[in-house]
Design a protein around this motif. Structure first.
Motif, PDB file in Angstrom:
ATOM      1  N   GLU A   5     -13.286   2.521  -6.050  1.00 44.82           N
ATOM      2  CA  GLU A   5     -12.640   3.313  -7.285  1.00 44.82           C
ATOM      3  C   GLU A   5     -11.588   2.339  -8.085  1.00 44.82           C
ATOM      4  N   ARG A   6     -11.845   2.474  -9.271  1.00 44.18           N
ATOM      5  CA  ARG A   6     -10.568   1.525 -10.232  1.00 44.18           C
ATOM      6  C   ARG A   6      -9.452   2.679 -10.124  1.00 44.18           C
ATOM      7  N   CYS A   7      -8.320   2.026  -9.790  1.00 44.94           N
ATOM      8  CA  CYS A   7      -7.336   2.793  -9.644  1.00 44.94           C
ATOM      9  C   CYS A   7      -6.019   2.140 -10.459  1.00 44.94           C
ATOM     10  N   SER A   8      -5.128   3.186 -10.840  1.00 44.21           N
ATOM     11  CA  SER A   8      -3.679   2.482 -11.630  1.00 44.21           C
ATOM     12  C   SER A   8      -2.880   2.340 -10.613  1.00 44.21           C
ATOM     13  N   SER A   9      -2.788   2.677  -9.429  1.00 41.04           N
ATOM     14  CA  SER A   9      -1.908   2.444  -8.113  1.00 41.04           C
ATOM     15  C   SER A   9      -2.737   2.781  -6.841  1.00 41.04           C
ATOM     16  N   ILE A  10      -2.251   1.846  -5.708  1.00 43.47           N
ATOM     17  CA  ILE A  10      -2.762   2.185  -4.647  1.00 43.47           C
ATOM     18  C   ILE A  10      -1.944   2.791  -3.583  1.00 43.47           C
ATOM     19  N   ARG A  11      -0.922   3.072  -3.929  1.00 38.19           N
ATOM     20  CA  ARG A  11       0.116   3.481  -2.950  1.00 38.19           C
ATOM     21  C   ARG A  11      -0.378   4.712  -2.200  1.00 38.19           C
ATOM     22  N   ILE A  74      -4.948 -12.138  -6.839  1.00 38.68           N
ATOM     23  CA  ILE A  74      -4.984 -10.815  -6.013  1.00 38.68           C
ATOM     24  C   ILE A  74      -3.516 -10.252  -6.357  1.00 38.68           C
ATOM     25  N   ALA A  75      -2.425 -11.115  -6.512  1.00 42.56           N
ATOM     26  CA  ALA A  75      -0.953 -10.733  -6.473  1.00 42.56           C
ATOM     27  C   ALA A  75      -1.012 -10.039  -8.138  1.00 42.56           C
ATOM     28  N   GLY A  76      -1.869 -10.310  -8.772  1.00 43.53           N
ATOM     29  CA  GLY A  76      -1.702  -9.737 -10.317  1.00 43.53           C
ATOM     30  C   GLY A  76      -0.892 -10.547 -11.206  1.00 43.53           C
ATOM     31  N   LEU A  77      -0.551 -11.690 -10.720  1.00 41.24           N
ATOM     32  CA  LEU A  77       0.231 -12.667 -11.584  1.00 41.24           C
ATOM     33  C   LEU A  77      -0.654 -13.482 -12.521  1.00 41.24           C
ATOM     34  N   GLU A  78      -1.838 -13.492 -12.340  1.00 40.28           N
ATOM     35  CA  GLU A  78      -2.744 -14.154 -13.190  1.00 40.28           C
ATOM     36  C   GLU A  78      -4.029 -13.189 -13.468  1.00 40.28           C
ATOM     37  N   GLU A  79      -4.281 -13.216 -14.712  1.00 35.24           N
ATOM     38  CA  GLU A  79      -5.423 -12.395 -15.400  1.00 35.24           C
ATOM     39  C   GLU A  79      -6.610 -13.048 -14.686  1.00 35.24           C
ATOM     40  N   ILE A  80      -7.716 -11.977 -14.425  1.00 32.91           N
ATOM     41  CA  ILE A  80      -8.965 -12.426 -14.069  1.00 32.91           C
ATOM     42  C   ILE A  80      -9.910 -12.616 -15.142  1.00 32.91           C
ATOM     43  N   THR A  81     -10.943 -13.706 -15.122  1.00 33.92           N
ATOM     44  CA  THR A  81     -11.825 -13.957 -16.169  1.00 33.92           C
ATOM     45  C   THR A  81     -12.916 -12.807 -15.896  1.00 33.92           C
ATOM     46  N   GLY A  82     -13.294 -12.656 -14.588  1.00 36.38           N
ATOM     47  CA  GLY A  82     -14.643 -11.922 -14.425  1.00 36.38           C
ATOM     48  C   GLY A  82     -14.312 -11.718 -12.706  1.00 36.38           C
ATOM     49  N   GLY A  83     -15.141 -10.531 -12.549  1.00 34.69           N
ATOM     50  CA  GLY A  83     -15.442 -10.149 -11.137  1.00 34.69           C
ATOM     51  C   GLY A  83     -14.229  -8.848 -10.896  1.00 34.69           C
ATOM     52  N   ASP A  84     -14.325  -8.528  -9.684  1.00 34.43           N
ATOM     53  CA  ASP A  84     -13.188  -7.646  -9.091  1.00 34.43           C
ATOM     54  C   ASP A  84     -12.481  -7.897  -7.980  1.00 34.43           C
ATOM     55  N   ILE A  87      -8.189  -3.768  -3.141  1.00 31.03           N
ATOM     56  CA  ILE A  87      -7.582  -3.781  -2.159  1.00 31.03           C
ATOM     57  C   ILE A  87      -7.741  -2.265  -1.727  1.00 31.03           C
ATOM     58  N   GLY A  88      -7.927  -1.972  -0.194  1.00 28.56           N
ATOM     59  CA  GLY A  88      -8.450  -0.754   0.351  1.00 28.56           C
ATOM     60  C   GLY A  88      -9.256  -0.332  -0.427  1.00 28.56           C
ATOM     61  N   GLU A  89      -9.305   0.932  -1.185  1.00 29.14           N
ATOM     62  CA  GLU A  89     -10.462   1.536  -1.906  1.00 29.14           C
ATOM     63  C   GLU A  89     -10.506   1.515  -3.188  1.00 29.14           C
ATOM     64  N   CYS A  90      -9.455   0.550  -3.818  1.00 31.35           N
ATOM     65  CA  CYS A  90      -9.182   0.544  -5.151  1.00 31.35           C
ATOM     66  C   CYS A  90      -9.672  -0.890  -5.763  1.00 31.35           C
ATOM     67  N   VAL A  91     -10.226  -0.633  -6.834  1.00 30.09           N
ATOM     68  CA  VAL A  91     -10.470  -1.883  -7.850  1.00 30.09           C
ATOM     69  C   VAL A  91      -9.190  -2.125  -8.454  1.00 30.09           C
ATOM     70  N   VAL A  92      -8.357  -3.402  -8.350  1.00 34.17           N
ATOM     71  CA  VAL A  92      -7.036  -3.309  -8.914  1.00 34.17           C
ATOM     72  C   VAL A  92      -6.902  -4.457  -9.983  1.00 34.17           C
ATOM     73  N   ASN A  93      -8.066  -4.592 -10.728  1.00 34.37           N
ATOM     74  CA  ASN A  93      -7.997  -5.365 -11.839  1.00 34.37           C
ATOM     75  C   ASN A  93      -6.829  -5.230 -12.887  1.00 34.37           C
ATOM     76  N   GLN A  94      -6.616  -3.865 -13.303  1.00 35.09           N
ATOM     77  CA  GLN A  94      -5.872  -3.520 -14.236  1.00 35.09           C
ATOM     78  C   GLN A  94      -4.708  -2.933 -13.714  1.00 35.09           C
ATOM     79  N   VAL A  95      -4.263  -3.019 -12.392  1.00 35.81           N
ATOM     80  CA  VAL A  95      -3.195  -2.642 -11.684  1.00 35.81           C
ATOM     81  C   VAL A  95      -1.984  -3.444 -11.830  1.00 35.81           C
ATOM     82  N   PRO A  96      -0.809  -2.958 -12.110  1.00 30.74           N
ATOM     83  CA  PRO A  96       0.322  -3.942 -12.407  1.00 30.74           C
ATOM     84  C   PRO A  96       0.777  -4.540 -11.127  1.00 30.74           C
ATOM     85  N   PRO A  97       1.363  -5.716 -10.973  1.00 29.83           N
ATOM     86  CA  PRO A  97       1.804  -6.399  -9.832  1.00 29.83           C
ATOM     87  C   PRO A  97       2.688  -5.297  -9.002  1.00 29.83           C
TER      88      PRO A  97
END
Length: 394
Positions: A5-11, A74-84, A87-97
């Protein structure tokens, strides 16, 4: 297995009983846009990688291969250009570090110089507004684990490089993250401290039972620390495997030459049919050939390359220089270029007209520069590579 799933947080997944691969990269790409006269640069080229739960994964490769870009994405310190990235069950592309439940240890430690060790380790917890008592307990527990309890009142300028590194690791530990990220954390340490600190990080992984992703350009670090190693070059994954599998069964010329110190020897020649068996042959300019008979196993895989060019690879420990008879020798005598006494062994660097070879000899071996010696290859330790695809022939 539930869908990613795409998540806003993985906590919310921290205490889940569902165990999944902790970190997954799917077609991950990073392109840095053009700036001025510099064209756009594809640093990471649509890679796929799975880091298992509680695994110590090492990303290794030469400078500029894309490993740090992967870690920062992975840390969220660099924006990705493509792909997913999941972490765990969540796609974290848009999750803040801050919401990815990761902790990163940087190359330069990133300690606040005006704060004590205790304050540096507690800073992130204070931002979360945790109770003072819980903060103190977490910092004390981490300090005990890292054996820096007596340093808590000091400031970074009063610490050695190794001590600062422990503090940086402690600051990550107190957060109790799902994933630890290490960005070349030992590169600023002296040689002796590097050895002891890498052993401490390996032991720490065992105690914390956490997922760790570790970036380094040092293949010795990679071999001694990782459960698995991902070798990268020019933004691509060249091979991912356990350390000894990489060493003993490299998939291609790059991995064979990068993993191991000194690296694997490479000799370009061809496969010939002689004396009712296949042999590897390299003709030198002086007429002295390197000729190596192939074992039954190598014959089977080399037969499609009969009368074609191949590259023979053999590691220095597979090149024998002591007590070699004329019948065992792979060529006419070869001369010694350099002798390096290492204490536990002696490294020899050899030359023939078209080829240089590294060989390991015993510590008490008596060799001299420019001496002519016979050389034999351990036939069970030979690798063959296709010179066009650069892939191992298997």
């Amino acid at each position: 297995m539930p869908a990613i799933e795409r998540c806003s947080s993985i906590r919310v997944f921290k205490d889940s009983f569902i165990r999944m691969p902790n970190v997954r990269l799917r077609q991950l790409q990073k392109i840095y846009p053009s700036r001025g006269k510099n064209p756009a640069f594809e640093a990471v080229k649509s890679i796929d990688l799975e880091i298992r739960d509680r695994e110590f994964m090492v990303l290794v490769g030469p400078s500029g291969c894309g490993k740090t870009s992967v870690l920062r994405m992975i840390a969220g310190l660099e924006e990705i250009t493509g792909g997913d990235i999941s972490i765990g069950e969540c796609v974290v592309n848009q999750v803040p570090p801050k919401d990815r439940d990761i902790a990163m240890v940087f190359q330069n430690y990133a300690l606040y110089p005006h704060m004590t060790v205790f304050e540096n380790m507690a800073f992130g917890l204070k931002l979360r507004k945790l109770p003072k008592q819980e903060i103190a307990e977490r910092v004390q527990d981490a300090a005990k684990t890292l054996e820096i309890e007596d340093l808590l009142d000091r400031k970074p300028k009063a610490l050695s490089g190794g001590q600062r590194q422990r503090v940086a690791v402690g600051r990550a530990i107190v957060r109790n993250p799902q994933v630890f990220l290490f960005d070349e954390p030992l590169s600023n340490l002296d040689a002796k401290t590097r050895v002891t600190t890498r052993a401490e990080i390996s032991k720490l992984h065992g105690r914390l039972d956490a997922t760790m992703i570790y970036v380094t350009h040092d293949q010795v670090e990679a071999m001694t620390m990782g459960d698995r190693i991902c070798v990268m070059n020019e933004g691509k994954i060249m091979q991912t495997a356990a350390p000894l599998d990489l060493y003993n069964s490299p998939d291609n010329l790059f991995v064979a030459g990068f993993i191991g110190s000194p690296p694997m020897n490479f000799v370009q020649g061809r496969i010939e049919n002689s004396d009712s068996c296949l042999s590897f042959v390299q003709d030198n300019r002086n007429g002295n050939s390197i000729r190596v008979p192939l074992t039954e196993k190598l014959e089977a895989i080399a037969r499609p390359y009969l009368e074609q060019e191949v590259i023979l690879g053999i590691r220095p420990e597979g090149v024998r220089c002591e007590n070699v008879s004329e019948s065992e020798a792979v060529s006419a005598p070869i001369e010694i270029d350099v002798v390096e006494p290492m204490g536990s062994e002696t490294m020899l660097y050899l030359r023939t007209n078209d080829t240089s070879l590294a060989a390991r000899a015993s510590s008490d071996a008596k060799f001299k520069v420019n001496q002519s010696i016979r050389v034999a290859f351990d036939l069970e330790k030979i690798h063959l590579f296709d010179p066009h695809t650069e892939k191992a022939i298997r």
